[in-house]
Design an enzyme around this catalytic site. Structure first.
Site: not given
Ligand code: G3P
Ligand code: CA
Length: 298
Positions: A47, A89
């Protein structure tokens, strides 16, 4: 809507005939025969890179994601004033760089002047490294240049309503690097979004790319058969906050043959629980931890 999907599928069928390949009848039809989409292979998605160990969405974070054997590196996309896709992000520069303001108000040249690593050292002194100081924000193009086809990419169109043309630019970049197209395994790239409009647009542009619908709930999640069948028209899976779901939710999604990739799962206890419930993968800032958990279950 139906008409748009039908047109997309027709275009794919014609393209498939011309290119000598079969195209999927529905989005979900493509899920079983590609390695990254096999529900029996639990996907470990790094992530924002291995962002528990290095500044999110920087090349070192993606490198660590690979070294820690994440199956996919997750790349969130924003778009600059001059139309370049960057890995970031937030819609604003403030949290992860020493700049301020909206990404869309700055050119790539301006964003390249910013330091995208020092904030991490300040926030995480125990993990701070001198090499993180002064890191640049990478473009999607640079990320793919660096990792090429050795990596798999799980890319999110962030705030697509703010960035007209984002989807076209994304596909153009993927095509340039031959990550999508008739002779390439389309499961090298999965595209995700909270925006159904963005995913449907991508489906219309190229229905062979696996898409994942991200979902957000303000209270414990519930989902209906009708909703799941709707997602299945264009997506191969769904993703949602792991804290908002239970075993029944996971079971229901799997009954519809959709993949389920909850986010962002950082504790081993939660990883074990979700695996017991039957998820087909998950996003984690610690791909090393998830691999340890997966190993312990073999
Ligand atoms: O994309 C999965 C997860 O990353 C969604 O939340 O806010 O971390 O992009 P975010
Ligand atoms: Ca994401």
């Amino acid at each position: 809507m139906k008409k748009r999907l039908k047109n997309g599928l027709m275009a794919a069928a014609i393209f498939g005939l011309v290119a000598g390949i079969a195209s999927p009848a529905t989005a979900a039809d493509q899920s079983m025969d590609k390695p990254g989409l096999n529900p029996n292979q639990i996907l470990n998605v790094a992530h924002r890179g291995a962002s528990g160990h290095a500044p999110e969405h920087t090349l070192p974070a993606y490198e660590l994601g690979e070294q820690m054997k994440g199956d996919y590196v997750e790349v969130d996309l924003q778009m600059t004033k001059d139309g370049e896709l960057i890995a970031m992000h937030d819609e604003t520069l403030d949290r992860t760089t020493d700049g301020t303001g909206l990404v869309k108000d700055d050119t790539l040249d301006e964003i390249k002047q910013l330091d995208a690593g020092s904030w991490f050292n300040e926030m995480n002194p125990e993990m701070a490294k001198a090499e993180y100081e002064g890191l640049q924000v990478p473009t999607l193009d640079e990320v793919i240049e660096k990792f090429g086809k050795s990596a798999n990419y799980y890319i999110e169109t962030k705030s697509p309503e703010v960035y007209p043309g984002m989807e076209e630019k994304l596909l153009e970049t993927l095509e340039k690097h031959k990550l999508i197209g008739p002779n390439n395994p389309s499961s090298k790239v999965i595209i995700q979004s909270f925006s159904p409009e963005s995913l449907k647009k991508l489906y219309e542009l190229d229905p062979r790319i696996p898409l994942v619908q991200l979902l957000w709930y303000t209270s414990p999640a519930t989902i209906t058969d009708a909703e799941l069948e709707q997602y299945k028209e264009y997506a191969v899976g769904v993703g949602m906050n792991h804290n908002q779901i239970d075993e029944a939710y996971v079971k229901k999604v799997r009954e519809h043959d959709l993949l389920i990739h909850p986010y962002t799962v950082n504790e081993k206890e939660d990883m074990q629980k979700l695996l017991d419930w039957g998820v087909t993968g998950m996003f984690t800032n610690y791909p090393d931890r998830l691999n340890e958990v997966l190993k312990s279950r073999r």
